[in-house]
Scaffold this active site. Structure first.
Site, PDB file in Angstrom:
ATOM      1  N   GLY A   1      23.890 -26.248  35.982  1.00 22.94           N
ATOM      2  CA  GLY A   1      24.677 -27.454  36.273  1.00 22.94           C
ATOM      3  C   GLY A   1      24.463 -28.701  35.283  1.00 22.94           C
TER       4      GLY A   1
ATOM      5  N   GLU B   1      20.379 -17.901  26.962  1.00 24.74           N
ATOM      6  CA  GLU B   1      20.574 -16.723  27.694  1.00 24.74           C
ATOM      7  C   GLU B   1      20.458 -17.119  29.096  1.00 24.74           C
ATOM      8  OE1 GLU B   1      16.908 -14.485  27.658  1.00 24.74           O
ATOM      9  OE2 GLU B   1      15.983 -16.032  26.153  1.00 24.74           O
TER      10      GLU B   1
ATOM     11  N   GLU C   1      30.821 -27.596  35.364  1.00 18.81           N
ATOM     12  CA  GLU C   1      29.585 -27.274  34.605  1.00 18.81           C
ATOM     13  C   GLU C   1      28.990 -25.795  34.748  1.00 18.81           C
ATOM     14  OE1 GLU C   1      27.369 -29.001  32.958  1.00 18.81           O
ATOM     15  OE2 GLU C   1      28.124 -31.010  33.282  1.00 18.81           O
TER      16      GLU C   1
ATOM     17  N   GLU D   1      28.176 -23.448  31.349  1.00 15.34           N
ATOM     18  CA  GLU D   1      26.909 -23.098  31.244  1.00 15.34           C
ATOM     19  C   GLU D   1      26.574 -21.545  31.207  1.00 15.34           C
ATOM     20  OE1 GLU D   1      23.864 -25.373  32.855  1.00 15.34           O
ATOM     21  OE2 GLU D   1      24.637 -27.175  31.794  1.00 15.34           O
TER      22      GLU D   1
END
Length: 145
Positions: free
Chosen positions: A38, A101, A54, A58
């Site tokens: 987020g 990761e 978002e 990500e």
């Protein structure tokens, strides 16, 4: 002379579970912390548009928001976070420019790896009651008064 007034920022985050009841979490590149995907909303976008953007930035995943699960305020930074349960529409989770990761974690692992202020954002989604409303200092929850 006008003094600048304190401001709040609004962020959005996606609580994503897989078919094995594990949550998707990312390790942020900027601070190394495990969190749910987020970030801060941009002025011109809707809440759902910002959430989808978002999460995609990500994780590489395209998601659909299903329901709001919580509202969280970082009292030190003035950030109000809106968290939504989401389902994956397409894609495979992968490291990105913002996340070094990712990992699918059980609720127990979420408690162990994430700061309390972020773990509750995922764990609150397990409860079907109205959205949680909580305050924190960036690490720990602050009891409601």
């Amino acid at each position: 002379m006008d003094e600048e007034q304190p401001r709040h920022f609004v962020s959005v985050a996606g609580a994503i579970m897989d078919d094995h009841d594990r949550f998707l979490v990312i390790r942020r590149r900027d601070n190394g912390h495990w969190e749910l995907p987020g970030g801060i909303l941009e002025l011109q976008e809707s809440i759902h548009e910002g959430l989808v953007r978002e999460v995609k930035e990500e994780t590489g995943l395209l998601v659909e928001p299903l329901a709001q699960s919580g509202i969280y305020k970082n009292m030190k930074r003035g950030i109000v976070a809106l968290v939504f349960r989401c389902r994956v529409i397409e894609g495979q989770a992968r490291p990105t420019a913002e996340a070094s990761e990712f990992r699918w974690m059980t609720p127990t692992e979420v408690r162990d790896f994430l700061d309390e202020a972020y773990a509750c954002r995922l764990l609150d989604t397990l409860d079907d009651s109205p959205p949680a409303i909580r305050s924190h200092d960036g690490v720990r929850l602050i009891p409601n008064r």
